[in-house]
Enzyme design. Sequence first.
Site, PDB file in Angstrom:
ATOM      1  N   GLY A 689      13.275  17.309  -1.656  1.00 40.95           N
ATOM      2  CA  GLY A 689      12.259  18.215  -2.157  1.00 40.95           C
ATOM      3  C   GLY A 689      12.599  19.637  -1.807  1.00 40.95           C
ATOM      4  N   SER A 691      11.350  21.515   0.401  1.00 41.25           N
ATOM      5  CA  SER A 691      11.288  21.864   1.812  1.00 41.25           C
ATOM      6  C   SER A 691      12.172  20.989   2.685  1.00 41.25           C
ATOM      7  CB  SER A 691       9.836  21.769   2.320  1.00 41.25           C
ATOM      8  OG  SER A 691       9.351  20.465   2.133  1.00 41.25           O
ATOM      9  N   LYS A 708      11.229  12.434   7.397  1.00 47.03           N
ATOM     10  CA  LYS A 708      11.154  13.644   6.577  1.00 47.03           C
ATOM     11  C   LYS A 708      11.718  14.797   7.409  1.00 47.03           C
ATOM     12  CE  LYS A 708       7.100  15.397   5.399  1.00 47.03           C
ATOM     13  NZ  LYS A 708       5.840  15.577   4.652  1.00 47.03           N
ATOM     14  N   ASP A 808      -4.212  17.449  -0.992  1.00 50.57           N
ATOM     15  CA  ASP A 808      -3.170  17.115  -1.969  1.00 50.57           C
ATOM     16  C   ASP A 808      -3.215  15.623  -2.288  1.00 50.57           C
ATOM     17  OD1 ASP A 808      -1.131  17.600  -3.741  1.00 50.57           O
ATOM     18  OD2 ASP A 808       0.468  17.603  -2.248  1.00 50.57           O
TER      19      ASP A 808
END
Length: 970
Positions: A689, A691, A708, A808
């Site tokens: 992604g 980030s 992540k 989100d």
Amino acid sequence: MAYIFNLHFLSLFLSFTFAIASFSTRDAAVLLRVKNTQLADPDGLLNDWADSLTPCNWTAITCDNRTLDIVSIDFTDFGSLAGPFPADFCRIQTLRYLSIANNYFNGSIPLTSFSLCSHVTFLNISSNVFVGKLPEFQPRFVNLTVLDVSYNNFTGEIPTSIGESLLLEVMDFSANYFSGALPESLTNLTELRTFLGPENPSLSGPLPENIGRLKKLETFRISATNLSGGIPDSIGDLSSIKSIDLSTNSLTGGIPDSIGRLKSLEHLWFYDNNLSGELPDVFSNLTSLLQFDASLNNFTGKLPTSLAGLHLQSLAVNDNQLEGEIPTVLSSNPKLTELKLFNNKFSGPLPKDLGENSDLEDFDVSGNQLQGPLPPNLCYKKKLQKFLCFNNKLSGDIPMSYGDCKSIYSVRTFNNELSGEIPSGFLSSSALQFIDISNNRFQGTIPASISHSTNIEALVISGNGFSGDLPAGICSLHEIVEMDLSNNQFSGALPTCLTNLKKLGKLNLQLNQFTGEIPNGVNSWARLSSLNISNNKLSGEIPNQIGHLPSLNYFDLAGNSFSGKIPDSLTNLKLNILNLSNNNLEGEIPTGLESKVFASSLIGNPKLCSQDLKPFHRCKKSKSISYVLVAILSSLAFFLIVSLVWILIKAKLFNRNKGLWKITSFQRVGFKEQEVLTSLMESNIIGMGGSGKVYRVTLKTGQTVAVKKLYGVHRSPETESEFQAEMETLGQIRHKNIVKLLFGSVGDDFRALVYEYMENGSLGDMLHVDPKGGYLLDWSKRFEIALGAAQGLAYLHHDCVPSIVHRDVKSNNILLDEELRPRVADFGLAKMLQLEAKESDGAMSRVAGSYGYIAPEYAYTMKVTEKSDVYSFGVVLMELVTGKRPSDTSFDENKDIVKWVTEAALSGEGGWRDLCQLIDPKMNCSSCDYEEIEKVLNVALQCTSAFPINRPSMRKVVELLKDHSTTPTK
């Protein structure tokens, strides 16, 4: 002469008739022009509007009976009309009444259009989708008596010119986004009877100083805004006032003595402000007062006798700093149904006659310093429903009369000094749902009649002196979720029928004297997340079935006499807590538990052995040469791997000046964190992604985790903010429907977050990317996903302190494990409401959310609340049913899934149009429950209401889904 007179009269009559016809024709033309050029009427509600000289018979039109002038246009609750504000209707000069309430009229209202309506007396534009500023009332609306603009999206300040509409009697500004202070000009409206302005979170500033000029005002409600300053002394001049609601604001100071002059007052709500000082002893003359709520403030001193002596239906002063004894005069009130005094510093005894003279239903005095016995006749009128007095110093027995109180559904008396036996009948009511009498001095046994409490969901009686066997009747509590009988003196065997309690989520029996074995059939406890049977006299082997309980994450059976081997199946569990210590277990420790992390959980079992886990003795192995060679080769391989890992660590992760990473663990894991961080190789990447990257890492234990890794933290404050948000939120959350954050790591040039791995990826990918994904999700599975995700969000909103807004919510952020159970994930944008409230205006500094899921009010306010999450979840529900993306390419231009589903709902006659056409074709619907699908879509429509106030809370969403369910939920 008579002939001339009659001829003249006939001439006048014809002229008058032609004038009426002329006006009627002209007004009909106005109506038709607006209908044909400005209104959208998808349901054909105005089809009878046609070319005609007599519009008085048309739908929504009312005429004067004598003159046939059009005086009223009323579209209230038509529900489907849309278009801009129909100002041209006001070109009909005889129009006095205009209502377009509860439709889909939208856009901003230009001043030039609004001014056309200055002659109307009744104007209702509520429950539409208007935006922008409410125009000034120019020219003056001199005839206006009723103005309702509630439940829209208006912003900006309330126009000061409204204060020139001197005939106004009713004003409703509720549920908008007005900002600034209430204009002082409102005090000019001396005919005003009702003023409503709640749910305007940006309204600020003080109340108008001269509010007392409104002598005819009967209802004044401006709650859930951000008003500040003190309550004006002139409030005591509101001589006609019946209801005052200033709750949930930021008001300061005290309650003025002038409040004692309001003899007509029936409802007074000041709760949830920053008010302080003592409650004034000035209430004696308020003989009409029925409800008083000053809770959630900072009041000190005593509860005034003049207030306690009123014949109130409801008295709530909870969550303050009040002290002293509770006035005995409360007992003489014949109307009292609700008494909330909790979380203060009240001391002394409870008035002994409480409950004798009134239909008391809700009694809560918890969190004080009360002493002495319970009132003997608290349930004298047999109406008591909630009995809460926990966290006090109350003593003595529970009065025998409480055993006849069959209306109680919630009992919480924990942390007192109550003693004696529980009256027979007290645990034998079908109304009883929650009981917590823990940490007292009760004795005796659980009566067999507890079997009558078939609706009980929580039975918490820990920390007492209860004894004897558990009665078989306890197995009739089929709704029970939590059973905590710990720290008592119960004995005997566990009833085998305990395994019939299929909704059980928490079972705590520790610190008793139970004997025998764990009953067979524990695999029925599919919802059990916590099992603690430690420190008893239980024996036998640990059932292998326990290792297959899908929700179990807390397992403690330490301090018993269990024997045999540790079942290998226990390694299947994803445990936060495991304790098997101090038993008689034997044999080799299963591979998945051979870790220092679990060493302390296994000690006290002298017959357990391990290959290399200290302090356990080494398991005996065959001394054949083949095993020795294998051991030597394994050691060499291990040495090479360790050397390689050390080189990688030294080359990549050391820094001369700044050292290694900093690790923060949030869960108990059975592996070394460093092993994860040294496995972040390109071959393990499963996603990328803007980030960072996502890795899939399989560890030596066989466990798989997801990592992540965020990069560019020095260059991107947003990335660092996401990392901190995820750490702060997920680090404190423990819920089966929220993804587990195992640990976080901070390095010089990166941040890493390590989660449990979800084998089936995201719901979004299953629905929209994986060609076979949608086919794997039949309706029952989709419903389970919907309910599980709703429960996860409800936990964030209602059970976390402070509440957490995800910001989100979308199908890509709902992950699915190997059994397709959902986990809400990705908290990079999450925000704690308490922290958000401290910001200057609560607005977001950047876009929060994903296109297609963002609630409509965000565009006007840049603010995200729990109701924003609810809207996004409603979109997910629509995805689950339809299989379509929020902005699917199959939709017409300027249409999204919400509009598409809404139109389908509105187009049906009493139901959904072509429900089969809405359902995802990849779903095998031969066994679909169409009624359930329709009800879920109705829940989705509630969630995606254009007005936040109309959306249910996530807790309510869970209830709605459960109520609508015909699908068995796990």
